[in-house]
Design a protein around this motif. Structure first.
Motif, short mmCIF file in Angstrom:
data_model
loop_
_atom_site.label_atom_id
_atom_site.label_comp_id
_atom_site.label_asym_id
_atom_site.label_seq_id
_atom_site.Cartn_x
_atom_site.Cartn_y
_atom_site.Cartn_z
N GLY A 45 0.79 -1.23 0.00
CA GLY A 45 0.00 0.00 0.00
C GLY A 45 0.82 1.28 0.00
O GLY A 45 0.28 2.35 0.20
N ALA A 46 2.12 1.17 -0.24
CA ALA A 46 2.96 2.37 -0.19
C ALA A 46 3.17 2.93 -1.59
O ALA A 46 3.24 2.19 -2.57
N TYR A 47 3.25 4.25 -1.65
CA TYR A 47 3.53 4.94 -2.91
C TYR A 47 5.00 5.32 -2.96
O TYR A 47 5.55 5.81 -1.98
N ALA A 67 7.50 15.43 3.09
CA ALA A 67 6.48 14.88 2.17
C ALA A 67 5.20 14.54 2.94
O ALA A 67 4.10 14.83 2.48
N ARG A 107 3.50 17.79 3.71
CA ARG A 107 2.80 18.37 2.55
C ARG A 107 1.46 17.68 2.34
O ARG A 107 0.45 18.31 2.04
N ASN A 108 1.46 16.35 2.48
CA ASN A 108 0.22 15.61 2.29
C ASN A 108 -0.81 15.97 3.34
O ASN A 108 -1.97 16.21 3.03
N ILE A 140 -4.69 15.11 3.37
CA ILE A 140 -4.54 13.68 3.16
C ILE A 140 -4.00 13.13 4.49
O ILE A 140 -2.83 13.34 4.82
N GLU A 157 -4.04 9.96 5.76
CA GLU A 157 -3.50 8.61 5.90
C GLU A 157 -2.74 8.27 4.64
O GLU A 157 -3.08 8.74 3.55
N GLY A 158 -1.72 7.47 4.81
CA GLY A 158 -0.97 7.10 3.63
C GLY A 158 0.32 6.40 4.00
O GLY A 158 0.75 6.39 5.16
N ARG A 159 0.87 5.76 2.99
CA ARG A 159 2.18 5.10 3.15
C ARG A 159 3.06 5.56 2.00
O ARG A 159 2.62 5.54 0.85
N LEU A 160 4.27 5.94 2.32
CA LEU A 160 5.20 6.46 1.32
C LEU A 160 6.54 5.77 1.49
O LEU A 160 6.91 5.38 2.60
N PHE A 161 7.26 5.64 0.39
CA PHE A 161 8.64 5.16 0.53
C PHE A 161 9.50 5.74 -0.57
O PHE A 161 9.01 6.18 -1.60
N PHE A 188 1.27 6.98 8.05
CA PHE A 188 0.53 7.88 8.93
C PHE A 188 -0.95 7.65 8.71
O PHE A 188 -1.37 7.20 7.66
#
Lengths: 346, 806
Positions: B523-525, B577, B580-581, B586, B588-592, B620
């Motif tokens: 689920g990470a972008y 990042a 900024r989201n 935004i 909730e999210g997953r980033l890498f 987060f």
């Protein structure tokens, strides 16, 4: 005779009773109880009749048994029928009670996705790996020799103006082009060489259409008898895979210190097919990369005999390809990590 | 570079449309950035003859009857002070478009369309125009600078389109010149290319003159630094009368963006635009000692240039001196002391070749530049010095602004300005291109380029003009041929002669791609951030002064301070990042990101730094916590067929009790944890974020490992749940480790409940585990597992004082 009539009336009464009670029945539980009240072998009304068999005179017994059996079979059928219809009705009710709004949101189970530049890079790698290209990733910090001098761009050469360079020291800099990878590979291997060199590159340029960091992919082929025609052939194949079968290329003269001749490569506009639109600014062509025949001096600098071997090189800007391909209007969007942007490239 | 078509036509007969010429230039290597039509904004403006002109009482206005030939005669109201009967002026007809000006009639505010109108109740059909209203200036057309009507010549025919009369039918090409063709940084250079492309003759500009002036006896030139100045030509002109240049010259200079200054200075600028040679004119009476010395500056020597800036020089700088001291910064700018003034009566023209790299370095080091230094920095060929001097002297005579004397000094190092011969094999030339260009085309093209080709079998001999120093070997000939022959002749081939090679990604590249894809699956972008960051990023993380992350490599010439350090961690940009989201709601999210960090072996940088491939991930949102991120880390371990362990850690940027270091085989490979509340506040996070950074370079030895099958037991697993009471401080990991080490049949230990509260003694907690026992070769006997459980409990009690919960 009177007894026979009496029996007939009794049976008929039971039939009527069954007919009556079945009519109002609306639950399968009650229907089950009802069935039992007639058909239970001990307590049921029809069960009772069967029990009375032993009191019937022997010569009438057969007739009696036949009539009661007929009633029993008839009753069973009625109750089965009732059961079926009630079950059907109840199933229908259950379905109705479980009605959902199919337009309500789905349960989230979407994976993330790769960055658009990664998508383009990996796709290009797949295309060129299939043609026998090895992937070489150089370092982002490079020294002056590999980034410039070996690429026929000595100190104070005007071609250095083409790229504003970030320096880390007198000797070390952030590579301005993945072409520096050419030299490392050619110094350490012998032809035939087919190398694809993707990576980040840096130029001191930061405005609406430029980012100080972007990604390039350098391609290099060195062997005997390599020509400009081979470059065109390979690029034709590549752009067709990326932009579609009907895409064509156009070469036009340009200048890079490390290739001679040097060309800019345009592709026919995949949006309008060449008729002219806003994407191609009305020209029908879109500039996608720079390329050329490897300069003899570059081969010499790497200890490759330029009289025996020749080659071509090309350099592709990956952000540019990604922006063209996915219709991304602004290069800065690629570095902002906005999930609403990133998730569009699944 | 700006090239007006009318100027180009001095040297080539151009019989194609401006657009066709643009195409021709494009296909032979000269991209036209912009093709400007000077009068593009102006239409329907014709010559108007004022036949009647009567003042409107109590106003400054006149009502005029204007004859516009075939268009008719119109009544026009006019407020200009120079309108008169019999005058001819530009008349903008109704529907015409002209330049709109502000109240002052001079400041351009946009475009306007002429409509029928009424002034003071009097109908007006059209507008008589000033030069400004046509987009002209005094330099572009004499009289156009006047704040009133533009006077047209007496021979202008009423009704005629005004644009060709005032030069508004001009086309200007803004051409991009590649770095290998400094010879094309001038109109004549482009004309040479156009002549070749159109198969036309090149007409050279006139360079003849007659010596009529008074010589300058005793004038001398000494070049003390011939390595930096291989040629210096000086020529003396007497009887100079400084004044304005003629209209044609002012107009041409204006078209290419130069201001007219005075006839002598304009000549030097004109010649530079025309021929490409920067020139300089010294006041001939001012040169002290009547001599010129070209030398390296002395350490600390000073000069004040024409723009009144003072520079302190060193021997890297080349100067032009008279007997007393510097009078010009060679190739960059003249000195204030020898400037041409209105009372100058004699000049010495300079046409020299200064070495490219030296002018380039000096100009950069001093921070002083000019058109001249820009031209020298691109490269000036010695050939143009002679041509340009003769052309300038011709223009002096043509303009009548001085008398050319016989005093001519030419100091040179003997370089030939003749064509040089080059031989090449036609087969090799064609071999570069992969096609065979017909011999007659080779001859045609190279002749057009003034290379005098001779073909003898396979041997091609050409004579390379002195302005083509870029021609070095046969691939250059191939390029000259194909750009004129047409790149569309190149036939696509597919490496017919190349050998087969095996290609593909390396093990590391494959593994990194797998890692990226695995993270996406979770689920990470994927993100991409710059390789450089800000000193404030290090402060944000509250890294102590001696932290290794503080030993950053600095960019010497960063765009700004925010992008000035090579990054030593990916975390700061990832935090930004996330911020900024969250600012965009935004939540909730997953980033890498997988990218490099940069660590110098020593500073200042002496060698390539280490570029460490690093993974940074952030999660987060409501559903996220330390353990969801930890799950991502463990997935990574599984993907690589390895395992990680976690130990509590304190980091300046993490929650003090929700941070862990990640270890593999005892080696620390990274960290994860909740971002500290201080930083959360600093970057305005609305919901907490959890971050992880792992040095993938630590894991390269597990890239490409193949999973190995372990046989399944023939007997079913046995599971037992154990509720254990222990001190609060004992960690799950310790218990798990103790259980595993107590019995070799334990294959899994999973925590399923933690309890602290009323039913447990203060200072204690209860943890419940499911322990899985997997049989080996033989099935467990009836009581075997109970025995193992006893053994585990004994070990727990003995080592950690853990009791079974009753």
């Amino acid at each position: 005779m009177a007894e026979q009539n009496g029996l007939r009336d009794r049976l008929e009464a039971i039939r009527d009773e069954i007919r009556q009670s079945v009519r109002g029945m609306d639950s399968s539980k009650a229907a089950y109880d009802l069935r039992k009240s007639f058909l239970d072998s001990k307590k049921g009304k029809i069960g009772q009749l069967m029990k009375e068999m032993k009191n019937i005179p022997a010569e009438q017994r057969a007739e009696y048994g036949k009539s009661v059996n007929e009633l029993k079979n008839w009753a069973q059928e009625r109750f089965d029928e009732l059961d079926r219809s009630l079950k059907e009705k109840e199933m229908q009710l259950r379905y109705e009670s479980e009605k959902i709004d199919v337009t309500m949101p789905a349960v989230k189970m979407r994976p993330g996705n790769l960055h658009p530049v990664t998508l383009v890079r990996e796709e290009l790698i797949d295309i060129f790996a299939g043609m026998g290209f090895e992937i070489f990733e150089g370092s982002e910090v490079e020294n002056d020799y590999y980034n410039f001098t070996a690429l026929n761009t000595p100190q104070d050469h005007p071609a250095r103006d083409m790229q504003d360079t970030f320096y880390l020291s007198k000797e070390f800099l952030l590579r301005t082009q993945t072409s520096s990878g050419q030299i490392h590979v050619m110094e350490n291997s012998k032809p035939p060489i087919k190398i694809l060199s993707p990576g980040k590159v840096f130029r001191s340029d930061d405005d609406a259409t430029h980012s100080p960091m972007f990604s390039q992919m350098e391609g290099l082929v060195v062997d005997e008898g390599i020509t400009l025609g081979d470059l065109k052939g390979m690029l034709d194949l590549f752009v067709q895979k990326i932009f579609g079968e009907q895409t064509t290329t156009r070469l036009r003269p340009s200048y890079f210190p490390f290739t001679e001749p040097s060309v800019e490569v345009d592709v026919s506009c995949f949006s309008c097919g060449g008729a002219g639109c806003s994407l191609c600014k009305g020209t029908g062509w879109i500039e996608v990369l720079g390329a050329g025949v490897v300069n003899r001096k570059v081969l010499e600098n790497c200890g490759i005999d330029p009289d025996r071997y020749s080659g071509f090189a090309f350099g592709i800007g990956l952000e540019r390809i990604a922006m063209l391909r996915y219709g991304i209007p602004n290069i800065k969007l690629l570095f902002e990590s906005d999930i609403k942007v990133l998730k569009q490239f699944y | 570079m700006l090239v007006p078509l009318s100027w180009l036509k001095d040297y080539v007969d151009i019989d194609v449309t401006p657009q066709e010429l643009e195409e021709k230039l494009f296909s032979c290597g000269f991209e036209v950035d912009e093709l400007i039509e000077t009068g593009a904004d102006i239409h329907d403006v014709v010559v108007g003859l004022v036949e009647k002109c009567e003042p409107i009482p109590d106003t400054h206005l006149h009502v005029c009857s204007v004859n516009a030939g075939e268009h008719g005669t119109f009544q026009v109201c006019c407020g200009a002070d120079n309108v008169r009967e019999g005058g001819k002026y530009p008349l903008a007809l109704v529907g015409a478009q002209v330049i709109e000006t502000a109240k002052d009639h001079m400041t351009v505010t946009g475009l306007m369309t002429i409509k029928k109108g009424k002034l003071r109740g009097i109908d007006s059909e059209g507008m008589l125009c000033s030069g400004t209203e046509l987009g002209l200036t005094e330099e572009l057309y004499p009289g156009a600078g006047y704040n009133g009507l533009l006077e047209l010549p007496a021979d202008a025919v009423p009704g005629q389109d005004v644009k060709p009369i005032v030069g508004l039918d001009e086309w200007i090409y803004n051409i991009e010149i590649t770095a290998n063709r400094p010879d094309c940084q001038c109109i004549l250079g482009i004309a040479r290319e156009v002549a070749a492309a159109l198969n036309k003759e090149l007409k050279m500009p006139a360079t003849d003159y007659t010596v009529t002036g008074t010589p300058n006896e005793g004038f001398s030139v000494t070049v003390e630094a011939p390595d930096l100045c291989p040629r210096y030509i000086g020529h003396y002109v007497s009887d100079v009368k400084i004044g304005e240049s003629p209209a044609w010259m002012k107009r041409r200079l204006a078209l290419v963006g130069n201001n007219a200054i005075s006839n002598i200075v304009d000549i030097t600028n004109y010649v530079m635009k025309e021929i490409g040679q920067p020139m300089h004119a010294f006041d001939g009476n001012f040169l002290r000692g009547n001599r010129i010395i070209v030398r390296r500056a002395k350490e600390g020597e000073k000069i004040v240039t024409l723009d009144e800036k003072e520079f302190t020089l060193n021997p890297e700088n080349l100067v032009i001196c008279d007997s007393e001291g510097p009078v010009a910064l060679a190739g960059i700018m003249g000195g204030l002391n020898s400037e041409i003034r209105s009372d100058t009566t004699a000049v010495t023209f300079e046409a020299a070749k200064f070495m490219r790299d030296n002018i380039r370095r000096s100009s950069r080091a001093l921070g002083q530049s000019s058109d001249s230094s820009a031209a020298f920095s691109k490269g000036i060929y010695e050939y143009t010095t002679v041509l340009a001097m003769n052309r300038a002297l011709h223009l002096v005579e043509e303009l009548g602004c001085g008398r050319v004397s016989a005093t001519h000094v030419d100091v040179n190092t003997g370089n030939s300005l003749e064509k040089r011969e080059m031989k090449a094999s036609v087969r090799k030339v064609n071999g570069v291109l992969g096609i065979t260009i017909p011999d007659e085309d080779i001859i045609r093209i190279l002749s057009g380029l003034q290379m005098e080709p001779v073909l003898n079998g396979d041997e091609l001999t050409i004579k390379i003009p002195p302005y083509r120093e870029d021609m070095e070997a046969y691939p250059d000939i191939a390029e000259e041929l194909i750009r004129m022959y047409g790149y569309d002749h190149v036939k696509p081939t597919f490496l017919d002669s190349a050998r087969v090679t095996s290609g593909g990604r390396s093990v590391r590249q494959k593994a990194e791609l797998e890692i990226r894809k695995m993270l996406c699956g979770l689920g990470a972008y994927e993100c991409m951030h710059y390789s450089f960051f800000s000193p404030s990023d290090l402060d944000l993380l509250r890294l102590p002064e001696d932290a290794p992350e503080r030993k950053t490599i600095r960019i010497l010439n960063p765009i700004n301070e925010e992008l000035s350090l090579m990054r030593t961690t990916l975390a700061a940009q990832m935090i930004a990042a996330v911020s900024r989201n969250q600012k965009k709601a935004i939540l909730e999210g997953r980033l890498f990101e997988i990218g490099s960090t940069f660590y110098a072996k020593e500073l200042p940088l002496q060698d390539y730094p280490e570029e460490r491939t690093t993974l940074c991930a952030a999660v987060f949102g409501e559903e996220e916590d330390f353990f969801t991120l930890k799950g991502i880390a463990e997935n990574l371990a599984e993907l690589l067929h390895t395992s990680f362990t976690f130990e509590p850690v304190q980091k300046t940027f993490l929650h003090p009790y929700r941070g862990a270091k990640i270890l593999r085989n005892g080696e620390e490979i990274g960290w994860l944890g909740q971002l500290s509340y201080e930083i959360q506040k600093d970057v305005d996070l609305r919901v907490p974020a959890y971050l992880m950074e792992i040095g993938l370079y630590h894991l390269e030895d597990c890239y490409g490992t193949t999973p190995f099958f372990s046989p399944l037991s023939r007997y079913p697993d046995e599971k037992r749940d154990l509720a254990l009471v222990m001190d609060r401080e004992i960690t799950c990991g310790e218990v798990e480790e103790a259980i595993r080490s107590a019995c070799r049949y334990v294959t899994d230990v999973t925590l399923f409940d933690v309890y602290e509260g009323a039913q447990i003694l203060t200072g204690k907690k209860s943890m419940a585990f499911t322990v899985t026992f997997t049989p080996g070769e033989e099935d467990f006997g009836p009581d075997a597992v109970d025995g193992y459980v006893d053994k585990i409990l004994r070990k727990l009690k003995y080592t950690l004082a853990i009791e079974l919960r009753s």
